[in-house]
Design a protein around this motif. Sequence first.
Motif, PDB file in Angstrom:
ATOM      1  N   GLU A   1      -0.929  13.311   5.136  1.00 11.46           N
ATOM      2  CA  GLU A   1      -0.527  12.630   6.364  1.00 11.46           C
ATOM      3  C   GLU A   1      -1.727  12.020   7.077  1.00 11.46           C
ATOM      4  N   ALA A   2      -2.891  12.662   6.958  1.00  9.68           N
ATOM      5  CA  ALA A   2      -4.114  12.105   7.551  1.00  9.68           C
ATOM      6  C   ALA A   2      -4.500  10.804   6.849  1.00  9.68           C
ATOM      7  N   LEU A   3      -4.386  10.777   5.503  1.00 11.22           N
ATOM      8  CA  LEU A   3      -4.687   9.545   4.772  1.00 11.22           C
ATOM      9  C   LEU A   3      -3.710   8.444   5.150  1.00 11.22           C
TER      10      LEU A   3
ATOM     11  N   MET B   1      -7.963   8.868  -5.327  1.00  4.69           N
ATOM     12  CA  MET B   1      -7.138  10.072  -5.401  1.00  4.69           C
ATOM     13  C   MET B   1      -7.995  11.294  -5.130  1.00  4.69           C
ATOM     14  N   GLY B   2      -7.342  12.280  -4.494  1.00  6.10           N
ATOM     15  CA  GLY B   2      -8.012  13.537  -4.223  1.00  6.10           C
ATOM     16  C   GLY B   2      -8.937  13.529  -3.016  1.00  6.10           C
ATOM     17  N   ARG B   3      -8.911  12.462  -2.225  1.00  9.00           N
ATOM     18  CA  ARG B   3      -9.798  12.361  -1.061  1.00  9.00           C
ATOM     19  C   ARG B   3      -9.042  11.832   0.141  1.00  9.00           C
ATOM     20  N   VAL B   4      -9.422  12.343   1.312  1.00  9.25           N
ATOM     21  CA  VAL B   4      -8.899  11.802   2.559  1.00  9.25           C
ATOM     22  C   VAL B   4      -9.935  10.790   3.047  1.00  9.25           C
ATOM     23  N   LEU B   5      -9.606   9.535   2.882  1.00 10.20           N
ATOM     24  CA  LEU B   5     -10.518   8.471   3.295  1.00 10.20           C
ATOM     25  C   LEU B   5     -10.410   8.232   4.796  1.00 10.20           C
ATOM     26  N   LYS B   6     -11.534   7.966   5.424  1.00 16.18           N
ATOM     27  CA  LYS B   6     -11.549   7.587   6.835  1.00 16.18           C
ATOM     28  C   LYS B   6     -11.132   6.120   6.933  1.00 16.18           C
ATOM     29  N   PRO B   7     -10.706   5.682   8.131  1.00 17.20           N
ATOM     30  CA  PRO B   7     -10.292   4.278   8.273  1.00 17.20           C
ATOM     31  C   PRO B   7     -11.354   3.279   7.811  1.00 17.20           C
ATOM     32  N   GLY B   8     -12.604   3.553   8.111  1.00 18.84           N
ATOM     33  CA  GLY B   8     -13.688   2.665   7.676  1.00 18.84           C
ATOM     34  C   GLY B   8     -13.816   2.611   6.161  1.00 18.84           C
ATOM     35  N   ASP B   9     -13.607   3.754   5.511  1.00 17.37           N
ATOM     36  CA  ASP B   9     -13.668   3.794   4.051  1.00 17.37           C
ATOM     37  C   ASP B   9     -12.509   3.020   3.431  1.00 17.37           C
TER      38      ASP B   9
ATOM     39  N   ILE C   1       0.855  -1.180   0.000  1.00 16.53           N
ATOM     40  CA  ILE C   1       0.000   0.000   0.000  1.00 16.53           C
ATOM     41  C   ILE C   1       0.892   1.231   0.000  1.00 16.53           C
ATOM     42  N   LYS C   2       0.593   2.154  -0.898  1.00 10.87           N
ATOM     43  CA  LYS C   2       1.357   3.397  -0.968  1.00 10.87           C
ATOM     44  C   LYS C   2       0.408   4.577  -0.872  1.00 10.87           C
ATOM     45  N   VAL C   3       0.792   5.542  -0.053  1.00 11.47           N
ATOM     46  CA  VAL C   3       0.066   6.798   0.032  1.00 11.47           C
ATOM     47  C   VAL C   3       0.925   7.822  -0.689  1.00 11.47           C
ATOM     48  N   LEU C   4       0.354   8.431  -1.714  1.00  8.54           N
ATOM     49  CA  LEU C   4       1.067   9.422  -2.502  1.00  8.54           C
ATOM     50  C   LEU C   4       0.601  10.808  -2.079  1.00  8.54           C
ATOM     51  N   GLY C   5       1.557  11.686  -1.768  1.00  9.31           N
ATOM     52  CA  GLY C   5       1.173  13.018  -1.353  1.00  9.31           C
ATOM     53  C   GLY C   5       2.341  13.972  -1.307  1.00  9.31           C
ATOM     54  N   SER C   6       2.015  15.232  -1.094  1.00 10.55           N
ATOM     55  CA  SER C   6       3.027  16.283  -1.097  1.00 10.55           C
ATOM     56  C   SER C   6       3.603  16.548   0.286  1.00 10.55           C
ATOM     57  N   GLY C   7       3.065  15.936   1.299  1.00 10.98           N
ATOM     58  CA  GLY C   7       3.533  16.161   2.661  1.00 10.98           C
ATOM     59  C   GLY C   7       2.598  17.054   3.458  1.00 10.98           C
TER      60      GLY C   7
END
Length: 129
Positions: free
Chosen positions: A62-64, A110-118, A51-57
Amino acid sequence: MGLFGRKKDKKEEDTMAKCTCGCGGNAAAESGNPADSSAPAEQHAGVAVSIKVLGSGCKNCEALLQNTKDAAAAMELPADIEYITDMREIAKYGVMSTPALVVNEQVVSMGRVLKPGDVQKLLKKIGVA
C-alpha cells in the motif's frame, strides 16, 4: 513456420514490433486501418500510462501504491494506476517478491518500496515521462 503450421503474417509481425505500449500490436487494428504504420503511435498519444502495483495487501504494498500515485501527480503524468492483489494475476507477471511495479505491462521493480522520487526517476529512465 509458426506453431501448429500457422504462419504469422509479415504485417502482423511488423505491427507488433513497432508498438511498444503493451497493446500487443492491437492499436493498428483498433484504429480501423491496419495498413497505417503510424496508427500505434497516434492511438496511444493521448492515452494514460498503465501502471500496476502488485501486492498482497500489506502495508509495504500500500505504501508503494501511494508513492506511485504521488509520483504520477508530481509529474502531472496521466496514468491509469491499478492495485492488483490477486495472486494468480501476480504470478502471470513472474513476480516472486512483492510489492512490484509494472509499467505498460513490463515489470520494472519488485521486492522494494520505492519512494516517490525513485518512482519518478524510474519512469523517466524507461521513457514514459
